[in-house]
Write an enzyme that holds these catalytic residues in place. Sequence first.
Site, PDB file in Angstrom:
ATOM      1  N   GLY A 304       0.474   5.646   4.645  1.00 38.37           N
ATOM      2  CA  GLY A 304      -0.445   5.985   3.563  1.00 38.37           C
ATOM      3  C   GLY A 304      -0.328   5.017   2.402  1.00 38.37           C
ATOM      4  O   GLY A 304      -1.318   4.577   1.835  1.00 38.37           O
ATOM      5  N   GLU A 307       6.015   1.995  -1.770  1.00 38.93           N
ATOM      6  CA  GLU A 307       6.422   1.988  -3.176  1.00 38.93           C
ATOM      7  C   GLU A 307       7.072   0.694  -3.656  1.00 38.93           C
ATOM      8  O   GLU A 307       7.810   0.695  -4.641  1.00 38.93           O
ATOM      9  CB  GLU A 307       7.415   3.138  -3.418  1.00 38.93           C
ATOM     10  CG  GLU A 307       8.759   2.995  -2.689  1.00 38.93           C
ATOM     11  CD  GLU A 307       8.840   3.690  -1.351  1.00 38.93           C
ATOM     12  OE1 GLU A 307       9.950   3.991  -0.896  1.00 38.93           O
ATOM     13  OE2 GLU A 307       7.779   3.941  -0.755  1.00 38.93           O
ATOM     14  N   GLU A 341       3.913   7.384  -5.035  1.00 38.40           N
ATOM     15  CA  GLU A 341       4.474   6.024  -5.088  1.00 38.40           C
ATOM     16  C   GLU A 341       5.058   5.701  -6.455  1.00 38.40           C
ATOM     17  O   GLU A 341       6.072   5.003  -6.552  1.00 38.40           O
ATOM     18  CB  GLU A 341       3.403   4.986  -4.712  1.00 38.40           C
ATOM     19  CG  GLU A 341       2.784   5.173  -3.335  1.00 38.40           C
ATOM     20  CD  GLU A 341       3.780   5.494  -2.229  1.00 38.40           C
ATOM     21  OE1 GLU A 341       4.905   4.960  -2.242  1.00 38.40           O
ATOM     22  OE2 GLU A 341       3.430   6.292  -1.339  1.00 38.40           O
TER      23      GLU A 341
END
EC number: 3.4.11.-
Length: 910
Positions: A304, A307, A341
């Site tokens: 998805g 980070e 994130e």
Amino acid sequence: MFPLLLVLFVSIYPSSGAQLPNQDQAKQIPVATNGEPFPWDRMRLPVTISPLHYDLTIHPNLTSLDFTGVVRISLDVKEDTSIVVLHAKQMHISNVVLLAAEGVRPLRVLEYPRFHQLALLSESVLTKGRKYEVQLEFAANLSDSFHGFYKGSYRTSSGEVRAIASTQFEATFARGAFPCFDEPAFKANFTIRIMREPRHIAISNMPKVKTVELPGGLLEDHFDTTVKMSTYLVAYIVSDFLSVSKTTKHGVKISVYAVPEKIDQTAFALDAAVKLLDFYDDYFDIPYPLPKQDLAAIPDFQSGAMENWGLTTYRETGLLFDPDKSSASDKLGITKVIAHELAHQWFGNLVTMEWWNDLWLNEGFAKFMEFISLDITYPELHVDDFFLGKCFEAMEVDSLSSSHPVSTPVENPTQIQEMFDDVSYDKGACILNMLRDFLSPEAFEIGIIRYLKRYSYQNTVNSHLWESLTDKWYSDDELDVKTIMDTWTLQEGFPLVTVEVKGREVRLSQERFLRTDDPSLTEGFLWQIPLTYMTSASSTVHRFLLKTKTDVLYLPEEVDWVKFNVNMSGYYMVHYAGEGWSSIIKLLQYNHTALSGNDRASLIQNVFQLVSVGKVRLDTALDLSLYLSKESQIMAVTQGFGELVPLYKLMEKRDMTVLENQMKGYIVDLFRDLIDRQEWSDSGSVSERVLRSYLLLFACVRNHPPCVAKATKLFNQWKDSDGTMSLPVDITMAVFVIGARTPEGWDFLFEKYRTTLQMSVKSRIKSAMTVTYLKDKLKWMMEQSLIGEVMKTQDLPDVVVSVGRNPHGYKLAWDFLRANWHTMIKKFDLGSHSVSYMLLGVTNQYSTREMLHEIRSFFDSLTEETGSKMRCIQQTYETIEDNIRWTDTNFPLLEAWLNKHQHRPPHEDL
């Protein structure tokens, strides 16, 4: 990361850095590629040397799709040694030298590909405490998977295909981009330079400090030195992206990058990132330590989002938003992924787990913080309405014997991959939510701030968190956070609490909730459970810590009903023995709003799950479901669907048409009034809008006549306008699904899919096209997604799972998965979330011994290298076995109950 991918190596558990021999290797000396003995025999690197600083120069070629580079690593020598062991994977290494005070000396290089290791051999000893540098030149192809330094592409509206190169290093893929000490505890600073053509830009973790012109027309971008961080957080992208920027109130520059034709879909993400970074800055009381934070929408991306510190990367659907074309659930999803994130910039980046066994310290926290942050920054999104769903999803896998503890030893590459699952993310978030509720939000916040401040730029294990949350604000020495939470993180599964009320006496007992026919597997488990309860006589939330197998509570007076696990803030299920369920069913029938929506959702989930372990008869659960005709709260309604729909999905894969249609008819009748009350518009709160989309889609798929008539009319008008007519966003899925039933409608949708630049529209059309009755179209979609030209390969897992849920496609999906297994595990990687999602998504509604045998035969034919040992295979077997047990026991009961309660005849063709 947002569910996800990673892979590779591993260690035996002690995260203290202890070096244990790899058991497979204990008796055999590893041999390097040149035939010499390799001087290190463990997957984990030695701790004799650690990196302090990397000087990294990379030159990707987007025409020849390869890259070259040079890395100079400053070393901290902890013990005298003449060997430097580090990682490199599938790259050509050359010109390796040691730079010391005495001058430059060449180093011999041995390669051991099995563990992705290089050994650099020095003729003289590297002395403890002295500073050295090693320099290596390297070359490799850009990866054609979704990890390492990989190639991507996108198509412009004029049909031109443009290349980009971007990185995805978590968990163990930095070693495929440059030689490095690729374990999370080897934190260092990075100074990065990237060479590129003038038509491209380069971005990385830190701001660019200058650009140098090189001979031959190339440019070299120099980036500022990073803070101390793990290799998996390094990132760089070479592309022709454009960007938009704003500055937070704390002075951090936020930029969103996207392909040029989609830059007008970035405004929402930019505002959300500014608001959320400011929120975290204040909430954690620790300033974000970098001068900038970039968010980049990558056209080819497996998970998805990721980070990377200062340069977070996302799927285009996870970042791009069009106010006119995106739905309420798109807004919710994009805001959640950005919140996730950005939470990682503290949980994960600033403070990092020492080893992947404690991945949940990163992911459980980031998932949990999505809800904490959005509840405050975006109250209109009502994220609380959706948190419970995460706990239900975690319980689904955690109720199987193949589950694993939240903190669990990982011993091979595939197992590291497999840690990125619902247990690390969703169960992690749910047990944190339970602890916050138990300690109080204020005490919890103080504790996590203490944890982040105490361990900034360091690596942690589970116990560091519990110590930070225990620090002496309670004189009550019974409150030992570590002892309580070890029962939730160091053993798998979750408890079932049985409650029996006798007058004022409440008898409690606990056992493991496990979907199995082997009772011995539930023995030996004991949790410390922070129980909460309320009664008909008192809406106050009462608390009790259940530490033993059984215990007794005394109520101040007799009551009509008791509800344990208030709002389901605890990660456990409750069974109401004796007359308990009868009193709850009565309450729901006559006064359901006496309980909160989350309480009602948890009762629905608990009672149906208890049927599968033989604690409750199916007719009791179905009797409870009757109250749903009065329900309108999103979590309770969707959980009702979530428990009832799978019953007919099991029948669709067997020859049970009459019972299947009866069950479908019952569900439509149950929700008929709520469905018929839905407006075909975009009005209402986010929860109301998400619910509307859900209900109208269900009604159309189930051929509810008013819904089909309306959707058919709207689709034809939309098609006649060549797709220019503006449809209310919330109803488009229902309209597209009906349109996709005919070959002409499907082809028209595909044409719009191919040409639209709106990512949320593309995503909805793709989903609708998988619900068609047309088998040739379903097969074609899977094939095209694998090829990756007209449909992106990143979307293949979603396409395969959607086809697998389609009653006309479930066999096609399994056949496709089996036929293309070897290609898919190479592209998506063994153990990845994508692979397990496909396998479980395609098979979790099978309920016949024939299908179980067919699936077992296939997986028995695999080797460990091709996935035979993956946890998701065991989960598949267990789920199908559970389905078989359930159907054998309950289908006769279901038939009898439906015959007794059928108020109206089922609609034709349902």
